[in-house]
Design a protein around this motif. Sequence first.
Motif, mmCIF file in Angstrom:
data_model
loop_
_atom_site.group_PDB
_atom_site.id
_atom_site.type_symbol
_atom_site.label_atom_id
_atom_site.label_comp_id
_atom_site.label_asym_id
_atom_site.label_seq_id
_atom_site.Cartn_x
_atom_site.Cartn_y
_atom_site.Cartn_z
ATOM 1 N N VAL A 73 70.259 9.328 -95.820
ATOM 2 C CA VAL A 73 70.118 10.060 -97.470
ATOM 3 C C VAL A 73 70.278 11.458 -97.441
ATOM 4 O O VAL A 73 69.624 12.177 -96.554
ATOM 5 C CB VAL A 73 68.588 9.742 -97.796
ATOM 6 N N PHE A 74 71.211 11.991 -98.158
ATOM 7 C CA PHE A 74 71.526 13.186 -98.221
ATOM 8 C C PHE A 74 71.191 13.985 -99.610
ATOM 9 O O PHE A 74 71.382 13.445 -100.683
ATOM 10 C CB PHE A 74 72.928 13.625 -98.052
ATOM 11 N N ALA A 75 70.387 15.199 -99.538
ATOM 12 C CA ALA A 75 69.975 15.784 -100.934
ATOM 13 C C ALA A 75 70.840 16.974 -101.106
ATOM 14 O O ALA A 75 70.413 17.892 -100.177
ATOM 15 C CB ALA A 75 68.424 16.139 -100.728
ATOM 16 N N TYR A 76 71.616 16.897 -101.885
ATOM 17 C CA TYR A 76 72.492 18.245 -102.188
ATOM 18 C C TYR A 76 71.955 18.982 -103.248
ATOM 19 O O TYR A 76 71.741 18.897 -104.364
ATOM 20 C CB TYR A 76 73.781 17.868 -102.642
ATOM 21 N N SER A 77 71.435 20.392 -102.983
ATOM 22 C CA SER A 77 71.172 21.347 -104.044
ATOM 23 C C SER A 77 72.298 22.518 -103.820
ATOM 24 O O SER A 77 72.739 22.561 -102.836
ATOM 25 C CB SER A 77 69.961 21.673 -103.646
ATOM 26 N N ARG A 78 72.212 23.191 -105.070
ATOM 27 C CA ARG A 78 73.114 24.456 -105.020
ATOM 28 C C ARG A 78 72.793 25.296 -106.383
ATOM 29 O O ARG A 78 72.296 24.754 -107.190
ATOM 30 C CB ARG A 78 74.504 23.652 -105.136
ATOM 31 N N PHE A 79 73.070 26.391 -105.890
ATOM 32 C CA PHE A 79 73.106 27.514 -107.135
ATOM 33 C C PHE A 79 74.225 28.311 -106.927
ATOM 34 O O PHE A 79 74.870 28.459 -105.875
ATOM 35 C CB PHE A 79 71.714 28.398 -107.372
ATOM 36 N N SER A 80 74.715 28.820 -108.094
ATOM 37 C CA SER A 80 76.185 29.740 -107.874
ATOM 38 C C SER A 80 76.266 31.032 -107.710
ATOM 39 O O SER A 80 77.249 31.331 -107.256
ATOM 40 C CB SER A 80 76.939 29.450 -109.454
ATOM 41 N N SER A 81 75.260 31.601 -107.922
ATOM 42 C CA SER A 81 75.321 33.065 -107.349
ATOM 43 C C SER A 81 73.876 33.460 -106.979
ATOM 44 O O SER A 81 72.775 32.918 -107.009
ATOM 45 C CB SER A 81 75.240 33.864 -108.888
ATOM 46 N N ASP A 82 74.023 34.777 -106.162
ATOM 47 C CA ASP A 82 72.809 35.141 -105.552
ATOM 48 C C ASP A 82 71.481 35.474 -106.594
ATOM 49 O O ASP A 82 70.532 35.274 -106.111
ATOM 50 C CB ASP A 82 73.186 36.581 -104.696
ATOM 51 N N ARG A 83 72.004 36.004 -107.738
ATOM 52 C CA ARG A 83 71.153 36.425 -108.562
ATOM 53 C C ARG A 83 70.245 35.140 -109.068
ATOM 54 O O ARG A 83 69.083 35.205 -109.229
ATOM 55 C CB ARG A 83 71.815 36.571 -110.162
ATOM 56 N N GLN A 84 70.866 34.045 -108.962
ATOM 57 C CA GLN A 84 70.233 32.489 -109.205
ATOM 58 C C GLN A 84 68.895 32.057 -108.159
ATOM 59 O O GLN A 84 68.086 31.617 -108.347
ATOM 60 C CB GLN A 84 71.045 31.490 -109.404
ATOM 61 N N ALA A 85 69.272 32.845 -106.876
ATOM 62 C CA ALA A 85 68.382 32.702 -106.038
ATOM 63 C C ALA A 85 66.776 33.197 -106.212
ATOM 64 O O ALA A 85 66.001 32.627 -105.707
ATOM 65 C CB ALA A 85 68.832 33.358 -104.390
ATOM 66 N N LYS A 86 66.853 33.982 -107.126
ATOM 67 C CA LYS A 86 65.375 34.633 -107.562
ATOM 68 C C LYS A 86 64.785 33.709 -108.565
ATOM 69 O O LYS A 86 63.909 33.733 -108.774
ATOM 70 C CB LYS A 86 65.672 36.281 -107.955
ATOM 71 N N GLY A 87 65.663 32.803 -109.248
ATOM 72 C CA GLY A 87 64.973 32.022 -110.081
ATOM 73 C C GLY A 87 64.356 30.685 -109.509
ATOM 74 O O GLY A 87 63.961 30.470 -108.393
ATOM 75 N N ASP A 88 64.188 29.647 -110.303
ATOM 76 C CA ASP A 88 63.459 28.691 -110.150
ATOM 77 C C ASP A 88 64.384 27.312 -109.796
ATOM 78 O O ASP A 88 63.710 26.281 -109.470
ATOM 79 C CB ASP A 88 62.653 28.113 -111.452
ATOM 80 N N GLY A 89 65.778 27.429 -109.513
ATOM 81 C CA GLY A 89 66.854 26.303 -109.261
ATOM 82 C C GLY A 89 66.318 25.434 -108.046
ATOM 83 O O GLY A 89 66.161 24.182 -108.172
ATOM 84 N N LYS A 90 66.169 26.469 -106.891
ATOM 85 C CA LYS A 90 66.249 25.603 -105.684
ATOM 86 C C LYS A 90 64.786 24.800 -105.478
ATOM 87 O O LYS A 90 64.955 23.717 -105.207
ATOM 88 C CB LYS A 90 66.097 26.608 -104.381
ATOM 89 N N ARG A 91 63.627 25.554 -106.071
ATOM 90 C CA ARG A 91 62.415 24.533 -106.160
ATOM 91 C C ARG A 91 62.458 23.590 -106.900
ATOM 92 O O ARG A 91 62.052 22.365 -106.626
ATOM 93 C CB ARG A 91 61.128 25.724 -106.572
#
Length: 127
Positions: A26-44
């Motif tokens: 089982v592989f769980a793939y996550s991603r965000f498009s920009s360094d700016r998004q790293a500060k947001g809630d997307g990864k969590r």
Amino acid sequence: MTNMPTTSTTYEQQCAALAAPCEPRVFAYSRFSSDRQAKGDGKRRQDSFFENWPDAAKYKIEPLHDSAISAFKGRNQTFGQFNFFLTELRAKRLGTNPILLIENFDRMSRQELELAQTLFLEIINLG
């Protein structure tokens, strides 16, 4: 990042060598498009989705994450962890019926419908 196989040994061969049953990987793939998004809630938010997957306790989930790699033009398919997943899947080195978890389809592709659908069907047909 996950320690995915780097040899031509198949997952089934690895299981046989250990005399262990082969559970689907089982592989769980996550991603965000920009360094700016790293500060947001997307990864969590994406990680929370994987942790709350109803079968999460049954499997060891192998995380795949791409930071600052866009799916808009399919760059995540040629660079990073998703590219590695696709390469291993196409080479049939992920075992029988691997499972890919994504929080939302747009984590995998933001391309035009025909291109995204082709990728989706390729993954389905290979796994």
